[in-house]
Design a protein around this motif. Structure first.
Motif, PDB file in Angstrom:
ATOM      1  N   ASN A 154      -6.571  16.160 -13.920  1.00 33.46           N
ATOM      2  CA  ASN A 154      -5.855  16.247 -12.655  1.00 33.46           C
ATOM      3  C   ASN A 154      -5.992  14.921 -11.902  1.00 33.46           C
ATOM      4  N   PRO A 155      -5.028  14.598 -11.064  1.00 36.78           N
ATOM      5  CA  PRO A 155      -5.121  13.359 -10.279  1.00 36.78           C
ATOM      6  C   PRO A 155      -6.406  13.295  -9.466  1.00 36.78           C
ATOM      7  N   ASP A 156      -6.922  12.096  -9.290  1.00 35.76           N
ATOM      8  CA  ASP A 156      -8.181  11.864  -8.590  1.00 35.76           C
ATOM      9  C   ASP A 156      -7.922  11.143  -7.269  1.00 35.76           C
ATOM     10  N   PRO A 157      -8.046  11.831  -6.119  1.00 36.58           N
ATOM     11  CA  PRO A 157      -7.809  11.183  -4.822  1.00 36.58           C
ATOM     12  C   PRO A 157      -8.693   9.963  -4.587  1.00 36.58           C
ATOM     13  N   ALA A 158      -9.920   9.991  -5.115  1.00 36.29           N
ATOM     14  CA  ALA A 158     -10.818   8.852  -4.910  1.00 36.29           C
ATOM     15  C   ALA A 158     -10.297   7.609  -5.607  1.00 36.29           C
ATOM     16  N   ARG A 159      -9.781   7.764  -6.820  1.00 41.87           N
ATOM     17  CA  ARG A 159      -9.207   6.622  -7.526  1.00 41.87           C
ATOM     18  C   ARG A 159      -7.933   6.155  -6.816  1.00 41.87           C
ATOM     19  N   GLY A 160      -7.143   7.099  -6.314  1.00 41.55           N
ATOM     20  CA  GLY A 160      -5.959   6.727  -5.556  1.00 41.55           C
ATOM     21  C   GLY A 160      -6.306   5.959  -4.301  1.00 41.55           C
ATOM     22  N   PHE A 161      -7.419   6.334  -3.654  1.00 38.48           N
ATOM     23  CA  PHE A 161      -7.892   5.623  -2.459  1.00 38.48           C
ATOM     24  C   PHE A 161      -8.157   4.161  -2.790  1.00 38.48           C
ATOM     25  N   GLU A 162      -8.718   3.896  -3.974  1.00 37.79           N
ATOM     26  CA  GLU A 162      -9.043   2.517  -4.352  1.00 37.79           C
ATOM     27  C   GLU A 162      -7.794   1.642  -4.382  1.00 37.79           C
ATOM     28  N   LEU A 163      -6.700   2.142  -4.976  1.00 32.37           N
ATOM     29  CA  LEU A 163      -5.468   1.362  -5.011  1.00 32.37           C
ATOM     30  C   LEU A 163      -4.870   1.242  -3.615  1.00 32.37           C
ATOM     31  N   LEU A 164      -4.936   2.297  -2.823  1.00 31.65           N
ATOM     32  CA  LEU A 164      -4.443   2.220  -1.456  1.00 31.65           C
ATOM     33  C   LEU A 164      -5.205   1.161  -0.674  1.00 31.65           C
ATOM     34  N   ALA A 165      -6.523   1.120  -0.829  1.00 31.39           N
ATOM     35  CA  ALA A 165      -7.333   0.120  -0.120  1.00 31.39           C
ATOM     36  C   ALA A 165      -6.923  -1.290  -0.515  1.00 31.39           C
ATOM     37  N   LYS A 166      -6.693  -1.517  -1.793  1.00 32.05           N
ATOM     38  CA  LYS A 166      -6.262  -2.837  -2.249  1.00 32.05           C
ATOM     39  C   LYS A 166      -4.909  -3.204  -1.634  1.00 32.05           C
ATOM     40  N   THR A 167      -4.021  -2.217  -1.535  1.00 35.00           N
ATOM     41  CA  THR A 167      -2.702  -2.463  -0.965  1.00 35.00           C
ATOM     42  C   THR A 167      -2.806  -2.786   0.524  1.00 35.00           C
ATOM     43  N   VAL A 168      -3.623  -2.032   1.244  1.00 40.18           N
ATOM     44  CA  VAL A 168      -3.808  -2.275   2.673  1.00 40.18           C
ATOM     45  C   VAL A 168      -4.442  -3.643   2.915  1.00 40.18           C
ATOM     46  N   GLN A 169      -5.347  -4.044   2.043  1.00 40.25           N
ATOM     47  CA  GLN A 169      -5.948  -5.377   2.170  1.00 40.25           C
ATOM     48  C   GLN A 169      -4.882  -6.463   2.043  1.00 40.25           C
ATOM     49  N   GLN A 170      -3.924  -6.273   1.134  1.00 43.43           N
ATOM     50  CA  GLN A 170      -2.840  -7.243   1.007  1.00 43.43           C
ATOM     51  C   GLN A 170      -1.990  -7.301   2.269  1.00 43.43           C
TER      52      GLN A 170
END
Length: 380
Positions: A154-170
């Protein structure tokens, strides 16, 4: 309700199972302050033993790759904390970040700046090999969905958070977040109800798209395209909101309410509610009532997925002990829609937002806000 950790073979057991749809949520900032108020009464060691264990910890930033763990260090400002609320549906559905906030705390650790990024903001989402994602331009809230993919599970919200954080940093130029949190609907509602509700000012008359006056859900029209039945109403003026009312109010952005600024209005309502919630958490009615305080703290711990990059939520509570609701500056970033009507493609930030981000990175926000008072969130 929290439901254990990942298992092998059978996929990840979702903490979101059975949780209904929601929109905007509180932030860890309110949770931190509530935990701090508990420390005054029951002591640090007892607090850690009772409540720290209730907070679910996840690797939200990818720090634990290859077995590495980030070392704990003293919490010093300035701090940037990423706060995300997701829209939990079925465990097999990929999460979308429905609320994206950043709390910036200056080096003095005595005040904070809280701002939202539009979930429909058009951004370049970077590639993310962990989820076999090659990168693309899309709405910001899709980053969590793309990053949450775990083959065979099943999808993992914690892993999704990691990509979101990288995007927000950009988007913001923030090099590193010092902490992050995901908060779920069920736990948030429990926090509000455990406090006995929250008092806040309703800036304009609002009718609910989703709820009836008794709090039950309205029925979908046959074939979709809207809802049927009476609607809950929120009248302009001072109000005392239950948990379901608070969540319902801060999610409204529909044209039938006559709200001209759509999602920016909803961001404003969300921030207003957070400030009211923080004030309520520190009220004598909560802090001096051991039974109510215990309910609030337990609900807070159970609602939270947290990563302090080596520090606990209690550590952050003690570090931020000088902050109160009247020292939180609510920020509205200038933006505009891309497209209109059926051709709507999302949102964009105006160039002045880049100046705000530059001031944040160089610890010049105090001076920036004096020169740009229009960035201060207004009540209407």
């Amino acid at each position: 309700m929290l439901v254990g950790k990942s298992g092998r073979g059978g996929g990840k057991r979702s903490i979101w199972r059975g949780v209904p749809r929601w929109a905007r949520v509180c932030t860890i900032f309110g949770v931190v302050l509530m935990v701090l108020s508990g420390a005054v009464l029951i002591g640090y060691n007892a607090l850690v033993a009772r409540y720290e264990g209730a907070v679910r910890k996840e690797d939200l930033f990818g720090d634990q790759a290859a077995g590495a763990t980030e070392k704990k260090s003293d919490i010093k400002g300035p701090l940037n904390i990423l706060l995300v609320g997701i829209d939990p549906r079925k465990p097999e559905d990929r999460p979308l970040s429905d609320s994206i906030m950043i709390l910036h705390v200056p080096a003095s650790l005595d005040r904070g700046y809280l701002f939202s990024l539009p979930r429909d903001l058009r951004v370049d989402i970077p590639k993310f090999p962990k989820a076999n994602f090659s990168g693309k331009t899309d709405k910001l809230n899709a980053a969590m969905s793309f990053g949450s993919v775990v083959p065979g599970q099943n999808p993992d919200p914690a892993r999704g958070f990691e990509l979101l954080a990288k995007t927000v940093q950009q988007v913001t130029g923030i090099e590193r977040f010092d902490a992050g949190a995901i908060i779920n609907f069920a736990g948030f509602k429990k926090i509000v109800d455990a406090m006995g509700g929250v008092d806040m000012y309703i800036e304009r008359d609002v009718t609910s798209e989703h709820r009836k006056p008794d709090g039950t859900m309205r029925e979908l029209k046959p074939g979709g395209g809207g809802y049927l039945g009476p609607q809950a109403e929120y009248k302009k003026g001072n109000a005392h909101l239950k948990g379901w009312q608070a969540l319902d109010y801060v999610r409204q952005r529909y044209p039938h309410n006559g709200v001209p600024d759509s999602d920016y209005g909803r961001q404003r309502h969300q921030q207003q509610f957070i400030k009211a919630m923080v004030s309520q958490a520190f009220s004598a009615d909560v802090v001096t009532n051991p039974v109510k305080l215990d309910r609030v703290l337990r609900a807070a711990g159970e609602s939270l997925i947290f990563n302090g990059r080596g520090n606990s939520v209690v550590d952050f509570a003690l570090a931020l002990k000088g902050i109160r609701s009247d020292s939180i500056e609510m920020i509205k970033l200038p933006g505009a829609s891309i497209g209109s009507g059926s051709a709507y493609k999302g949102e964009r930030l105006l160039p002045a937002a880049d100046d705000f981000f530059a001031a944040l990175r160089t610890e010049q926000l105090d001076a920036f806000m004096l020169e740009h008072p229009d960035f201060k969130q207004k009540n209407s």
